[in-house]
Design a protein around this motif. Structure first.
Motif, PDB file in Angstrom:
ATOM      1  N   SER A  84       3.225   3.357  -1.042  1.00 45.65           N
ATOM      2  CA  SER A  84       2.012   2.973  -0.314  1.00 45.65           C
ATOM      3  C   SER A  84       0.759   3.482  -1.028  1.00 45.65           C
ATOM      4  O   SER A  84      -0.246   2.769  -1.141  1.00 45.65           O
ATOM      5  N   ASP A  87       0.266   1.362  -4.133  1.00 45.39           N
ATOM      6  CA  ASP A  87      -0.239   0.041  -3.740  1.00 45.39           C
ATOM      7  C   ASP A  87      -1.750   0.097  -3.509  1.00 45.39           C
ATOM      8  O   ASP A  87      -2.500  -0.766  -3.983  1.00 45.39           O
ATOM      9  N   GLU A  88      -2.165   1.101  -2.786  1.00 43.10           N
ATOM     10  CA  GLU A  88      -3.585   1.256  -2.465  1.00 43.10           C
ATOM     11  C   GLU A  88      -4.402   1.480  -3.732  1.00 43.10           C
ATOM     12  O   GLU A  88      -5.458   0.867  -3.930  1.00 43.10           O
TER      13      GLU A  88
END
Length: 284
Positions: A84, A87-88
């Motif tokens: 996550s 991804d960010e």
């Protein structure tokens, strides 16, 4: 999709078949000497080269299959929190990049969590929601639609998330026609070029090599668009792959075939990695 080990098996079958043919032919020639011995020698040399090339290609398929297994394992074991965060970071880097902000048209993939692809949700949402009233500020977006299992993939224009449907493979892709029943614009038949291609993949290296999933869809599309740009005398779009840190491998790890297309740059959680001369100039 084309399964790499199925292709390798086919290559083995072809190799075995051609080997039997060459052996029989050589036996006949040895019993019936020809005055054109030089021609026979050249022919045999060509046959041996063909066998060598087929064997080499089979080896490459096996190497790619093995590497895919390793990367898939690493992606599967990747901590969800880390994924996550990456991804960010990757999407933030893309959205803040001058080459992204300045592009007028692009092709981008729709990420699939089941395939553990780098997320593109924020990027696509930004494009589709940005400046709807200001045509000059809008980016024309094309996303992939797989047509069959023979490497045929189209990039179709969408203007809203509602243009997407779930395919038989449980992947979001554009419907072939819009709400009014009109066929969507295909980037290969567009009147204007795109500036940017955001690409997925399983593994990458810092020399621009990209390992796909074995279907050959992206390499086929990239080759077609490259030829189109040459015919139209358009500037080639910047090919940028999005990559988790575990997907970047040492140079030389990814074997190449004649059909493989190199990328211009990578975007990893740590930043942009320019590779080609064009990327070195643009991604500074």
């Amino acid at each position: 999709m084309t399964i790499p080990w199925a292709v390798a098996s086919s290559a083995t079958a072809v190799l075995q078949s051609t080997s039997r043919f060459f052996f029989t032919r050589s036996a006949i020639l040895s019993r019936q000497p020809s005055p054109c011995s030089a021609t026979v020698t050249m022919s045999n040399a060509g046959e041996q080269n063909f066998i060598s090339d087929a064997a080499h290609l089979e080896t490459i398929f096996k190497q790619k299959k093995a590497l895919r297994s390793v990367i898939k394992r690493d992606l599967k074991s990747m901590d969800p929190t880390l994924r996550s965060q990456e991804d960010e970071a990757i999407q933030r880097i893309v959205l803040e990049a001058p080459w992204f902000k300045s592009c007028k048209g692009l092709c981008a993939y729709i990420s699939c969590s089941a395939l553990r692809e780098v997320d593109t949700t924020r990027i696509l949402s930004h494009i589709l929601r940005s400046h709807p009233e200001d045509f000059q500020m809008r980016k024309k977006l094309f996303v992939p639609r797989v047509e069959d299992r023979n490497r045929n993939m189209r990039m179709l224009n969408i203007s809203m998330t509602e243009d997407l449907i779930t395919s038989s493979m449980d992947i979001l892709e554009p419907a072939p026609v819009d709400a009014d029943g009109n066929e969507r614009e295909d980037v290969l038949f567009a009147n204007e070029p795109v500036d940017l291609l955001l690409l997925p993949g399983l593994a990458f290296d810092k020399a621009g090599r990209r390992l796909g999933r074995g279907g050959g869809y992206y390499d086929t599309f990239l080759s077609r668009y490259e030829e189109l740009a040459k015919e139209k005398n358009w500037k080639q779009p910047l090919k940028i792959a999005l990559s988790y840190s575990v997907q970047i491998v040492d140079e030389g790890t990814i074997p190449l075939t004649p059909n493989d297309i190199l990328v211009d740059a990578l975007v990893s959680p740590s930043g942009v990695i320019p590779i080609s001369p064009t990327a070195l100039e643009i991604c500074h």
